[in-house]
Design a protein around this motif. Structure first.
Motif, PDB file in Angstrom:
ATOM      1  N   HIS A 180       8.795  -5.764 -13.817  1.00 47.58           N
ATOM      2  CA  HIS A 180      10.172  -5.285 -13.792  1.00 47.58           C
ATOM      3  C   HIS A 180      10.867  -5.694 -12.501  1.00 47.58           C
ATOM      4  N   THR A 197      11.722  -0.793  -5.330  1.00 47.99           N
ATOM      5  CA  THR A 197      10.593   0.117  -5.108  1.00 47.99           C
ATOM      6  C   THR A 197       9.529  -0.464  -4.178  1.00 47.99           C
ATOM      7  N   SER A 248       3.769   1.632  -1.168  1.00 50.65           N
ATOM      8  CA  SER A 248       4.773   1.746  -2.243  1.00 50.65           C
ATOM      9  C   SER A 248       4.063   1.653  -3.588  1.00 50.65           C
ATOM     10  N   VAL A 249       4.038   0.473  -4.198  1.00 44.58           N
ATOM     11  CA  VAL A 249       3.504   0.379  -5.563  1.00 44.58           C
ATOM     12  C   VAL A 249       1.979   0.332  -5.626  1.00 44.58           C
ATOM     13  N   GLU A 250       1.345  -0.021  -4.541  1.00 43.05           N
ATOM     14  CA  GLU A 250      -0.122  -0.004  -4.443  1.00 43.05           C
ATOM     15  C   GLU A 250      -0.789  -0.790  -5.559  1.00 43.05           C
ATOM     16  N   MET A 290       4.535   8.904   1.200  1.00 42.62           N
ATOM     17  CA  MET A 290       5.152   7.573   1.270  1.00 42.62           C
ATOM     18  C   MET A 290       5.032   6.997   2.680  1.00 42.62           C
ATOM     19  N   ILE A 296      11.876  -2.932 -10.081  1.00 47.94           N
ATOM     20  CA  ILE A 296      10.859  -2.368  -9.180  1.00 47.94           C
ATOM     21  C   ILE A 296      10.623  -3.296  -7.991  1.00 47.94           C
ATOM     22  N   ALA A 303      14.168   6.752  -3.297  1.00 47.35           N
ATOM     23  CA  ALA A 303      13.912   7.501  -4.537  1.00 47.35           C
ATOM     24  C   ALA A 303      12.441   7.862  -4.684  1.00 47.35           C
ATOM     25  N   SER A 304      11.566   7.020  -4.142  1.00 47.53           N
ATOM     26  CA  SER A 304      10.132   7.279  -4.282  1.00 47.53           C
ATOM     27  C   SER A 304       9.663   8.508  -3.524  1.00 47.53           C
ATOM     28  N   THR A 305      10.444   8.970  -2.561  1.00 45.38           N
ATOM     29  CA  THR A 305      10.055  10.171  -1.820  1.00 45.38           C
ATOM     30  C   THR A 305      10.249  11.437  -2.644  1.00 45.38           C
ATOM     31  N   GLU A 314       0.841  -1.216   0.000  1.00 46.00           N
ATOM     32  CA  GLU A 314       0.000   0.000   0.000  1.00 46.00           C
ATOM     33  C   GLU A 314       0.865   1.251   0.000  1.00 46.00           C
TER      34      GLU A 314
END
Lengths: 360, 360
Positions: A40, A47, A30-32, A83, A43, A71-73, A28
């Motif tokens: 990939h 990720t 992260s990639v949801e 995040m 990811i 990096a996602s932030t 939830e």
């Protein structure tokens, strides 16, 4: 693993379900999306949130550490809180307990400007004193009169009540001009802190008005203003002291030491106002101690942020509060001083003198 | 009494304490000081919150109506939420349940721009369809490829996942350019909705990029961006469709129909995304129904706001959802379509055709 940072959640769950629940929160936040559908490998590796640890705290509560992608932030305040807790804030069974940030993240955020030490100035060895200007509803001259009485009590700071905004009965510009003048004339050593509100542009224009009136500190409620705008104001005003107010901070189940201590500091607050234990609000001594520690302890080179316990405090509690927090703190007493009416200045003097005398 | 507006709180309390507790909240949410210390009759009459009604809901829960001062809101989004719940959000025993606004307040806020009807266009008689572009971590071309597959499934809208921001691996400008192009080429009738994030200025620059790519809708998370900035973007962009995302909106403390339905609409959202019952989140059917009603019912001349139930939905649930919400709604299915991988377009077509066929 420098491309990750650790986030701690408290999750209510049956023991038999906690692993699956922890994994679902990791997805939830992260990639949801179903991870089976992610094609990939990159990811999946870098990720998707990873459950790193689950600890049973007893009574159906579990502490879950999830490692999220740095990096996602986007190294930006709004996306960082997104995040940390964006969608999971909607779950009744999840609270955001803490987060640990690597140097790469810390270096990307401004932290305090003048910070605690800047606010202390020459008063490094005693606690600072403050009060709050109230009530909303008064016109500028009415507020200015009260501000003068408080300033004559030799406070270090007088902040606006967070209910003072830009109301027709006391427009910001007129109010700040009147109060700044009243404070300056009553006691040049007292610093007045107006509350800035509204959208980013409006807050900027209010900061300009504050500066035009010779002021060097303002208050902001980051959860109303939006955390990205606290960060923006900090970057634009490195010399301005920003007091953070906790309004609306309670509505999302984020541990106060993390939100009011760490995050407000990281995004630029010089001082953080919070409800002291034993006042009107329900923070425990443990929470308050952790919050104050988070605000001022060594943290990756960031300037310390001044803890400001408040909320139903009285002069009677000064020694006890300073025993608890030490003197690297500002004590803020509002209503109890205002309640003195005609003897407001004397009561304020009793407060400030008690703080000055502590430990001598 | 046009100088007041009614706010409803749910307060946990002993029956013997509820009157005092209600009175304390009325003070907390207004003057925030001992009322004995207020010397101006005018403030006692017009500014101090007044407990208007207390109803025992059973099981230790009370519904308390408090009438607050209209003038104290400054008729501005941030100060309005501050008056509604600023400090009381910090109380564990208080939830914000509802608010009723007089015409004078309603007239001061923008409400939706294009609104529900503008989003429906020529599709007034059927529900709209949408999906979410994921996962975060993909570069722009990877996201564009997925966007094209979804658009070929004849969706009305494709929105960014709220986790897509301005990350180094997929910077906003490159991502939006690639995805807008991919969607346009795959199906010119599908509208792509990028998520705008960051401070007000950054969101403005992202809206400009969206417009430069021919887009006329964006998504914003108002509780992260700050409610005053939703209001600002609405006023600056009367023609732009604003989708509101519930990130950081929390679950328990502000009633979702009030926050995601009424307030987001009042401040300018054209569509409000919320977790549907029976999905990953815990909203009840009752809450979802109230939220949808709040978003689109007649309300003081404000344009309706499109309800967008989402969060773990599937094509199997289309008929049931349309039975529940009616067709003045957008159904949004994300993960379940993405999970189809190679057959994503076919699965999306199955979804959109089922929505189009409903009720025929």
């Amino acid at each position: 693993m420098t491309d990750r940072f650790a986030v701690t959640y408290h999750i209510r769950s049956d023991a038999s379900q906690i692993e699956a629940r922890a994994q679902s929160i990791a997805v939830e936040q992260s990639v949801e999306m179903p991870i089976d559908a992610i094609e990939h490998q990159d990811i999946l590796d870098h990720t998707v949130g990873k459950v790193a640890d689950i600890t049973d705290l007893g009574d159906g509560l579990f502490q879950v550490r999830i490692d999220l992608s740095l990096a996602s932030t986007g190294l930006e305040a709004g996306q960082l809180i997104n995040m940390l807790f964006g969608n999971s804030s909607i779950y009744d069974d999840v609270a955001l307990a803490d987060a640990d940030f690597p140097d790469a993240l810390m270096a990307a955020f401004p932290g305090p400007g003048p910070g605690m030490v800047g606010l202390q100035g020459n008063n490094l060895r005693r606690a600072l004193t403050g009060s709050a200007l109230k009530p909303q509803g008064l016109p500028p001259q009415g507020l200015a009169k009260i501000a003068a009485k408080l300033a004559a009590g030799e406070l270090d700071f007088i902040k606006d009540d967070h209910g003072l905004a830009d109301q027709a009965y006391a427009p910001f510009a007129a109010r700040v001009k009147a109060c700044a003048k009243a404070v300056r004339e009553a006691n040049p050593a007292t610093r007045y802190i107006p509350s800035v509100t509204g959208n980013l542009d409006v807050m900027r224009s209010q900061i300009k008005i504050a500066r035009d009136n010779g002021l060097d500190a303002v208050m902001i409620a980051p959860m109303i203003a939006g955390l990205p705008n606290l960060e923006a104001l900090r970057r634009e005003n490195p010399d301005l002291a920003l007091f953070a107010h906790p309004a609306l901070a309670g509505s999302a189940r984020i541990a106060p030491p993390l939100l009011l201590g760490k995050l407000f500091r990281l995004f630029g607050a010089d001082a953080t106002i919070f409800p002291n234990h034993g006042g009107r609000f329900g923070y425990s001594p443990h929470t308050c101690g952790q919050l104050a520690d988070a605000a001022r302890q060594d943290w990756s080179g960031l300037a310390p942020c001044l803890p400001v316990p408040a909320g139903g405090m009285t002069t009677e509690r000064v020694d006890e509060m300073l025993d608890f927090y030490g003197t690297q703190v500002m004590l803020l007493i509002g209503g109890a001083l205002l309640a003195a009416k005609d003897t407001m200045t004397q009561e304020t003097l009793a407060f400030t003198r008690k703080v000055h005398a502590y430990g001598r």
